[in-house]
Structure formats: C-alpha cells, structure tokens
Design an enzyme around this catalytic site. Structure first.
Site, PDB file in Angstrom:
ATOM      1  N   SER A 197       1.242  -1.453  -0.279  1.00  0.00           N
ATOM      2  CA  SER A 197      -0.187  -0.422   0.350  1.00  0.00           C
ATOM      3  C   SER A 197       1.099   1.226  -0.176  1.00  0.00           C
ATOM      4  O   SER A 197       2.178   1.399   0.221  1.00  0.00           O
ATOM      5  CB  SER A 197      -0.527   0.095   1.223  1.00  0.00           C
ATOM      6  N   TYR A 212      -1.685  -0.677  10.398  1.00  0.00           N
ATOM      7  CA  TYR A 212      -2.102  -0.947   8.786  1.00  0.00           C
ATOM      8  C   TYR A 212      -0.476  -0.690   8.477  1.00  0.00           C
ATOM      9  O   TYR A 212      -0.196  -1.585   7.505  1.00  0.00           O
ATOM     10  CB  TYR A 212      -2.982  -0.630   8.346  1.00  0.00           C
ATOM     11  N   LYS A 216       2.274  -2.161   5.782  1.00  0.00           N
ATOM     12  CA  LYS A 216       2.697  -2.505   4.924  1.00  0.00           C
ATOM     13  C   LYS A 216       4.194  -2.357   3.932  1.00  0.00           C
ATOM     14  O   LYS A 216       4.473  -2.739   3.365  1.00  0.00           O
ATOM     15  CB  LYS A 216       1.829  -1.733   4.149  1.00  0.00           C
TER      16      LYS A 216
END
Ligand SMILES: NC(=O)c1ccc[n+]([C@@H]2O[C@H](COP(=O)([O-])OP(=O)(O)OC[C@H]3O[C@@H](n4cnc5c(N)ncnc54)[C@H](O)[C@@H]3O)[C@@H](O)[C@H]2O)c1
Length: 308
Positions: A197, A212, A216
């Site tokens: 991402s 998150y 990533k």
C-alpha cells in the site's frame, strides 16, 4: 603484505551473484532489424503477446472480492488458469459472476478456501493447486489483507495489532513462501506480487492506522528481501502499492463518513480516489514477461498521492 580492500571484499562475498545471460527476444528494434534483412519475416504487433499468461497457473489470495477479484479476472483474461484463495467457505455473488464471465471468455477461475495466517493451510492449498496444474504455480498475487480499526497509537489494542500483522505480514509471507518453493521445485521463473500500500511509504493523513501502515512497510521490505534470494532462480518478487480505492475495506470508512472521500480525493493531484479496474494494467505487467527485468521494486499506483 596485507591484502588490498578490493581483494578482501571480493573474497568476503559468501554468495556471489549468479550471472545469467541477457535474453534476446524478436520484438521491437530486434524485429525491425530482422524485417529489414528478411522480407519473408512476418511483421505483427508483439506487445500484447508479451503480456500473455497462456499455459500459466496463477493464485490470488483475497480473491473473493475487492482488488483480489479484479486481479483474478485480469489474469484469466490473459489466459492463466486462476485460483482465488480466501477465507469464506462459500463464495460471494461477485465471485460467482466472475466465474461465469471467465467461462464465457474461455478461461478458468476456481476457488479454494484457506486462512492465510495458517501456514499449514496455505501450504496445503498451494500444493493442491500445483497438483492440479502439472506441479506448478507461475504467478502469485498476495492481496489478502485487513485494515483494522482506527486507534490512538498509544491505545492500539495488542490483539488487534497482532491480527493486522498476522494477516497483512505473516499471511503474505506464508503465501509467498508456499508459491516460491513450488516455483523453485518446478523450475519456473515465476512472478510474485505482494500487495502492499502507499501506506507502507507514507502515512495516510489524519487516519490512525498505525498497525496497517507498519504491516505494509514490512510487505515492501519483504518483496526486496525475497527478490534478492530468488533472483538466481529467475523468480521475480515485487510489491504493488495502491493508493485510495473504493472496496469493501475502504467502504467501512467511506460509507460511515461520506465526507472522507472528498478529503482523500483532495490529497492527490488527480483529485479523486481510484477504481479497482485501474490496477488491471499494472497487475498484467507485473505478472507477465512484459516486466521481465523488474524485481525488488515497489510500484506505487496512487493518483500521485505521495508527490505532495
Ligand atoms: N482498497 C484500497 O484503497 C487499498 C489501498 C492499498 C492497499 N490495499 C490492499 O489491497 C489488498 C486488498 O484489499 P481490498 O481493498 O480489496 O479489501 P477487501 O476487504 O475488499 O479484500 C480483502 C480480502 O482479503 C480476504 N482476507 C482477509 N483476511 C484473510 C485471511 N486471513 N485469509 C484469507 N483471506 C483473507 C478478505 O476475505 C477479502 O476478500 C489488501 O492487502 C489491502 O491492504 C487496498
């Protein structure tokens, strides 16, 4: 006499880089030169055939919906036998429509249920796919992932942190391990695409998604690490880092706070968020021989989000 720095460092290399021949392909200028010297040479566009996945087997984790399902369809359109791997024991209605669509296109899309956080399940499902396809898997797109809820960093619940890392980092690693060991065993110069991402390189403004973002970043470094070990086998590993795209994952925010879409859109020069189909080209490129000299790279597709 003490050895020179150069000779010391040369002998200090434990695993010298395996030197491989530069491939020759009868396309582009090579084809033009051949056509100039040989009038019987049939001239035709080759760029689309360089993207072909005919005869190849592809697996997509998180393939029941969202970006994963779009990846399944593009790989099937390119001619691969495609397997989606996802959590549910029965597939979504979108997936059913995709299967029917691929059938009409004359290609194949199948489903296998597995939890990517369980390495035994992951190995078993990849071995099953290989056994149905002459012992090989040529392409993996590891797209299974979760966002986790927003939390102040100092209050981020440890069990949620572990879960996000487990799916987004360990799950991607187990999937890539299983695919690469089958590629190595089968002598296949495969392509592994880890869905990271832009959040692995920048922090989404005003969104408290620490776990998150951390997971990533790990995926981007995972692609580099695996690329270094697997390059000698011709196996390429890259990460693909999308920006904001509406899927079930982001709908969890956008449907609750609709004003967020305009805010996210304002953070990139194109002034909008992305649609899942806008990753078709880059997935096709990374999965196929069209990207044969690309490994260890992180490909950002974010509407330019990271330039501001
Ligand atoms: N949508 C975006 O804006 C965006 C941006 C950047 C990166 N990504 C990444 O793209 C990938 C796909 O996300 P999406 O937006 O399509 O979300 P999504 O929620 O629509 O799809 C994620 C899929 O992963 C599956 N999954 C979750 N946990 C799993 C597990 N333990 N085992 C197997 N499958 C599991 C889900 O069932 C789901 O089908 C994710 O890795 C996500 O982080 C998405």
């Amino acid at each position: 006499m003490t050895p020179s720095a150069a000779s010391t460092s040369a002998t200090a290399v434990r695993n010298p880089v395996h030197l491989a021949p530069v491939p020759y392909k009868l396309v582009g200028v090579n084809a033009a030169l051949k056509a100039a010297s040989d009038p019987s040479f049939e001239v035709k566009p080759e760029i689309f055939s360089e993207f072909s996945l005919k005869g190849k087997t592809a697996a997509v984790t998180g393939g029941d919906g969202g970006l994963g399902l779009e990846f399944c369809i593009v790989l099937a359109e390119l001619g691969a036998a495609v397997y989606a791997i996802d959590l549910p024991t029965s597939v979504s209605s979108d997936f059913e429509a995709a299967v029917a669509y691929c059938k009409k296109l004359g290609t194949s899309l199948k489903y296998k249920s597995a939890d990517v956080t369980d390495p035994e399940q992951v190995n078993a499902v990849f071995e099953e796919i290989a056994s149905e396809n002459e012992g090989k898997v040529d392409v993996l797109i590891a797209a299974a992932g979760i966002l986790g809820s927003e939390n102040d960093v100092e209050k981020y619940p440890p069990e949620l942190f572990r879960k996000v890392m487990d799916v987004n980092c360990s799950g991607v690693f187990y999937s890539a391990q299983a695919a690469s060991s089958i590629m190595k065993r089968a002598g296949v110069a495969g392509s592994i695409i880890l869905i990271a991402s832009m959040s692995g390189s920048v922090v989404n403004r005003e969104m408290k998604w620490a776990a998150y973002n951390i997971s990533k970043s790990a995926v981007i470094q995972m692609a580099r690490s695996m690329a270094c070990e697997l390059g000698q086998f011709g196996i390429r590993v890259n990460s693909l880092s999308p920006g904001h795209i509406r899927t079930k994952m982001t709908a969890a925010v956008l449907d609750v706070e609709p004003e967020t879409e305009a805010f996210w859109a304002s953070l990139n020069p194109l002034g909008r968020i992305g649609a899942v189909h806008e990753l078709r080209g880059v997935a096709a490129w990374l999965a196929s021989d069209a990207s044969s000299f690309c490994t260890g790279s992180d490909i950002l597709v974010s509407g330019g989000h990271t330039v501001w």
